[in-house]
Structures are given as structure tokens and as C-alpha cells.
Scaffold this active site. Sequence first.
Site, mmCIF file in Angstrom:
data_model
loop_
_atom_site.group_PDB
_atom_site.id
_atom_site.type_symbol
_atom_site.label_atom_id
_atom_site.label_comp_id
_atom_site.label_asym_id
_atom_site.label_seq_id
_atom_site.Cartn_x
_atom_site.Cartn_y
_atom_site.Cartn_z
ATOM 1 N N ASP A 136 0.833 -1.212 0.000
ATOM 2 C CA ASP A 136 0.000 0.000 0.000
ATOM 3 C C ASP A 136 0.867 1.261 0.000
ATOM 4 O OD1 ASP A 136 -2.285 1.497 0.038
ATOM 5 O OD2 ASP A 136 -2.756 1.147 2.142
ATOM 6 N N SER A 140 -7.165 -5.875 -5.912
ATOM 7 C CA SER A 140 -8.312 -6.427 -5.177
ATOM 8 C C SER A 140 -9.589 -6.330 -6.014
ATOM 9 C CB SER A 140 -8.511 -5.655 -3.868
ATOM 10 O OG SER A 140 -8.989 -4.355 -4.153
ATOM 11 N N ASN A 142 -10.542 -2.874 -6.288
ATOM 12 C CA ASN A 142 -9.728 -1.993 -7.146
ATOM 13 C C ASN A 142 -10.340 -1.773 -8.533
ATOM 14 O OD1 ASN A 142 -6.482 -3.105 -5.863
ATOM 15 N ND2 ASN A 142 -7.718 -1.332 -5.288
HETATM 16 C C1 FPP Z 1 -1.701 0.209 -3.416
HETATM 17 O O1 FPP Z 1 -1.297 1.547 -3.495
HETATM 18 C C2 FPP Z 1 -1.206 -0.597 -4.497
HETATM 19 C C3 FPP Z 1 -1.985 -1.173 -5.476
HETATM 20 C C4 FPP Z 1 -3.435 -1.004 -5.567
HETATM 21 C C5 FPP Z 1 -1.409 -2.005 -6.519
HETATM 22 C C6 FPP Z 1 -0.121 -2.716 -6.220
HETATM 23 C C7 FPP Z 1 0.597 -2.843 -7.487
HETATM 24 C C8 FPP Z 1 1.944 -2.775 -7.650
HETATM 25 C C9 FPP Z 1 2.881 -2.696 -6.533
HETATM 26 C C10 FPP Z 1 2.547 -2.767 -8.996
HETATM 27 C C11 FPP Z 1 2.247 -3.916 -9.872
HETATM 28 C C12 FPP Z 1 2.448 -5.220 -9.241
HETATM 29 C C13 FPP Z 1 2.836 -6.333 -9.877
HETATM 30 C C14 FPP Z 1 2.850 -7.607 -9.144
HETATM 31 C C15 FPP Z 1 3.268 -6.322 -11.272
HETATM 32 P P1 FPP Z 1 -2.423 2.661 -3.580
HETATM 33 O O2 FPP Z 1 -2.579 3.033 -5.010
HETATM 34 O O3 FPP Z 1 -3.657 2.186 -2.904
HETATM 35 O O4 FPP Z 1 -1.746 3.816 -2.763
HETATM 36 P P2 FPP Z 1 -2.470 4.969 -1.917
HETATM 37 O O5 FPP Z 1 -3.216 4.277 -0.810
HETATM 38 O O6 FPP Z 1 -1.329 5.792 -1.423
HETATM 39 O O7 FPP Z 1 -3.360 5.698 -2.870
#
Ligand code: FPP
Length: 246
Positions: free
Chosen positions: A21, A66, A69
Site C-alpha cells: 500500500d 483487489s 480496485n
Molecule cells: C496500493 O497503493 C497498491 C496497489 C493497488 C497495486 C499494487 C501494485 C503494484 C505494486 C505494482 C504492480 C504489481 C505487480 C505484481 C506487477 P495505492 O494506489 O492504494 O496507494 P495509496 O493508498 O497511497 O493511494
Amino acid sequence: MIDKKQLDSNNIPRHIAIIMDGNGRWAKKKGLFRAAGHEKGTKAVREVVEGSAEIGIKHLTLYAFSTENWNRPKLEVDTLMKLLVSSLKKEIKTLQENNIQLNAIGNLQNLPKKARVELMEVIEKTKSNDHMVLTLALSYGSREELIKTIEEISIKVKNGVISPHLINEAVINEHLYTKNLPDVDLLIRTSGEQRISNFLLWQIAYAELYFTEILWPDFRRTDLFEAILNYQKRERRFGKTSEQLS
Ligand code: FPP
């Protein structure tokens, strides 16, 4: 900075799950688009995958996308799916070099065809690797998984395949997306949020929880080692008393 030599090699968690996150906040802090945070997040993914393989973790499960998402703006969803495809193409080499098997959990039918095809290809190519299993949770939601499980078991009960009295933990485990995975030992969440967000609700029943303020794109293998060191200082009692354990 924690060195891997500080870890007790006899007490390495078998299964670590991570809620990655803070990509968006990382980007915002730097005045960049959210996509840049996700892009940088892939570097952290490589770090923890290599770091985990290095110290003998057997199972690493990452919450990459998720069920909730899907509700993000289309542009961001498209960016994440493109990143998934490009990372799979790029990282197949890292997986092969480190003898890592790729696995995926979630409602994979919902992924765009391109992502699904690429994912299945890498899963197929790495299926004989046996040093570590890297599981990506994609279009994954724990409640959706439990509903699917209950539905499948109900059908078997209706058809006389399973007797209701014989439903136990093992039967439930067999119907989860995680049927081939052990229970989670350590759950890590980055970015300072302290919640589970519909991730592996059944599987974390006895997991140790570790929360860190570090935003996911800044997370490095030494941060993983620090989480494990913290885990090693804890006493896992599984409902028993300290005296019973010793
Ligand atoms: C949460 O940060 C992260 C995600 C929703 C996606 C995770 C994806 C990656 C790390 C990159 C791709 C992964 C792979 C395995 C290729 P957020 O966007 O919710 O952050 P915030 O809470 O600060 O807005």
C-alpha cells in the site's frame, strides 16, 4: 539497517503475505502521477521477491489487485493491468534464475485477456520451479473467495458428494483459491494503514501482523528482514499458554 545474518534461520516464516500500500501517496508526495507510484512499486516487488528467495521463504503472496480496485478510474485500472503484463514479460527471467514458481489467486476470469494469457504463460513456464512459490492475488477478495467456497461445498452437499457433518477446516481449505498454500505466518502492510482490506481473512487466522509506515515504492529487502526479525521476537501461542509451549 538489518542484515539477513541477524535472522534466525531456524525460525523463518513459511508463508509471508504483503498488502502493498502507498503507491499513490508516494507519487503525490513527489508531485508525480499515481501511475509513477505503481511503476516504482514494481521495483519493490522485485526486491521482496529476491529477498524472500534469498533467505528461504517458501511462500510469498502479494496483494496486487483487489476486487474493490476495479472501482478505481479506468485509466488507473488500465495502467495497473499494463504494468502486470510488462512486469510478467520482464520478470520471467528473475523467476527462472531464482527457481521461483508463479501462482495466482483471485477471480482471474475478470482480468483482461492479455493479462490472463501472459499470466498463464508464466505460470506454465515456471511450474516445475521449487525454491519458492510467488502468489499474486489478482482481482482477489476474501469474501468473494468465501462465497465461492460455500457455493461449491453446498452443491456437493446437495448432490450427496459431501455429508454436512463432515465439513471441517480441511474441506474448506480445499475449496479456497489458496488450496495449495499453507496458512499465512506473517502479514505485512505498508504505508501506515492498519487494516486487512478483505485479504486472506480465513488464511490469516493465526498470522502475526506487522504494520510499517514505509510507502510501498520505498520498501526494500532490508525492510522485509526487519519485519521478519520483529516476527522472530514474538511468541506464537496458537491459543495455548507460554508454559505449554516450553
Ligand atoms: C496500493 O497503493 C497498491 C496497489 C493497488 C497495486 C499494487 C501494485 C503494484 C505494486 C505494482 C504492480 C504489481 C505487480 C505484481 C506487477 P495505492 O494506489 O492504494 O496507494 P495509496 O493508498 O497511497 O493511494
